[in-house]
Scaffold this active site. Structure first.
Site, PDB file in Angstrom:
ATOM      1  N   ILE A  66       4.794   7.431   0.989  1.00 48.53           N
ATOM      2  CA  ILE A  66       3.621   7.787   1.786  1.00 48.53           C
ATOM      3  C   ILE A  66       2.998   6.463   2.221  1.00 48.53           C
ATOM      4  O   ILE A  66       2.686   5.616   1.391  1.00 48.53           O
ATOM      5  CB  ILE A  66       2.631   8.628   0.970  1.00 48.53           C
ATOM      6  CG1 ILE A  66       3.313   9.884   0.447  1.00 48.53           C
ATOM      7  CG2 ILE A  66       1.397   8.971   1.820  1.00 48.53           C
ATOM      8  CD1 ILE A  66       2.494  10.668  -0.560  1.00 48.53           C
ATOM      9  N   MET A 106       0.779  -1.185   0.000  1.00 50.79           N
ATOM     10  CA  MET A 106       0.000   0.000   0.000  1.00 50.79           C
ATOM     11  C   MET A 106       0.835   1.270   0.000  1.00 50.79           C
ATOM     12  O   MET A 106       0.299   2.291  -0.340  1.00 50.79           O
ATOM     13  CB  MET A 106      -0.975  -0.066   1.175  1.00 50.79           C
ATOM     14  CG  MET A 106      -1.628   1.213   1.593  1.00 50.79           C
ATOM     15  SD  MET A 106      -0.715   2.307   2.673  1.00 50.79           S
ATOM     16  CE  MET A 106      -0.152   1.264   3.948  1.00 50.79           C
ATOM     17  N   PRO A 107       2.097   1.227   0.318  1.00 42.39           N
ATOM     18  CA  PRO A 107       2.817   2.498   0.237  1.00 42.39           C
ATOM     19  C   PRO A 107       2.708   3.105  -1.160  1.00 42.39           C
ATOM     20  O   PRO A 107       2.741   2.397  -2.162  1.00 42.39           O
ATOM     21  CB  PRO A 107       4.267   2.115   0.538  1.00 42.39           C
ATOM     22  CG  PRO A 107       4.168   0.860   1.331  1.00 42.39           C
ATOM     23  CD  PRO A 107       2.973   0.138   0.767  1.00 42.39           C
ATOM     24  N   LEU A 108       2.529   4.413  -1.189  1.00 37.45           N
ATOM     25  CA  LEU A 108       2.575   5.173  -2.436  1.00 37.45           C
ATOM     26  C   LEU A 108       3.981   5.737  -2.527  1.00 37.45           C
ATOM     27  O   LEU A 108       4.424   6.460  -1.632  1.00 37.45           O
ATOM     28  CB  LEU A 108       1.538   6.292  -2.416  1.00 37.45           C
ATOM     29  CG  LEU A 108       1.597   7.314  -3.547  1.00 37.45           C
ATOM     30  CD1 LEU A 108       1.446   6.653  -4.912  1.00 37.45           C
ATOM     31  CD2 LEU A 108       0.538   8.385  -3.344  1.00 37.45           C
ATOM     32  N   TYR A 127       2.119   0.936  -5.968  1.00 34.55           N
ATOM     33  CA  TYR A 127       1.689   2.270  -6.366  1.00 34.55           C
ATOM     34  C   TYR A 127       2.944   3.137  -6.447  1.00 34.55           C
ATOM     35  O   TYR A 127       3.549   3.459  -5.420  1.00 34.55           O
ATOM     36  CB  TYR A 127       0.683   2.845  -5.353  1.00 34.55           C
ATOM     37  CG  TYR A 127      -0.490   1.920  -5.156  1.00 34.55           C
ATOM     38  CD1 TYR A 127      -1.551   1.930  -6.049  1.00 34.55           C
ATOM     39  CD2 TYR A 127      -0.502   0.997  -4.108  1.00 34.55           C
ATOM     40  CE1 TYR A 127      -2.625   1.057  -5.893  1.00 34.55           C
ATOM     41  CE2 TYR A 127      -1.570   0.121  -3.947  1.00 34.55           C
ATOM     42  CZ  TYR A 127      -2.627   0.160  -4.839  1.00 34.55           C
ATOM     43  OH  TYR A 127      -3.679  -0.712  -4.692  1.00 34.55           O
TER      44      TYR A 127
END
Length: 129
Positions: free
Chosen positions: A72, A1-3, A40
């Protein structure tokens, strides 16, 4: 899930960019234990005159291969972040020939309510994830 935002000087070819992104993603997966399809990434290419990454007085030498990587993410432990810094520099050197002097990393942490992966839903809050 980290962007993951990857900022770089313009001029790299598509294959080199893909290799850089693939390398960073492998480290994200191994360090943060996220699923492989949890990917991502955004590349931001800049003219050299629009991209300044000095050394904060640490004597770090930058080249045209300099990368600024902004992650992020939900909260990660201090140990996981430190391991990520080490592992991403090692992997980029090995896979892409990017010196650890050319890698600057930063994190922005957010919470579950700060994410929607689509369909107008907050999947972490609804239990979909």
């Amino acid at each position: 899930m980290p962007l993951v935002h990857v900022y770089m000087v313009k001029g790299r070819g598509a294959e080199e960019i893909r290799q850089t992104l693939d390398t960073i993603h492998r480290v994200v997966v191994s360090t943060f234990k996220v699923p492989v399809r949890d990917r991502y990434q955004i590349v931001h290419e800049r003219d050299p005159s629009h991209f300044i990454v000095d050394d904060t007085g640490l004597g770090i030498s930058r080249s045209e291969k300099v990368l600024l990587i902004h992650v992020i993410s939900r909260a990660r432990t201090q140990a996981a972040k430190v391991e990520f810094y080490r592992a991403v520099c090692e992997a980029l050197q090995e896979s892409c020939g990017v010196s650890s002097d050319d890698v600057m990393l930063t994190f922005t942490t957010n919470d579950d309510e700060d994410w929607s992966f689509g369909r107008g839903r907050a999947q972490f809050l609804t239990g979909d994830l």
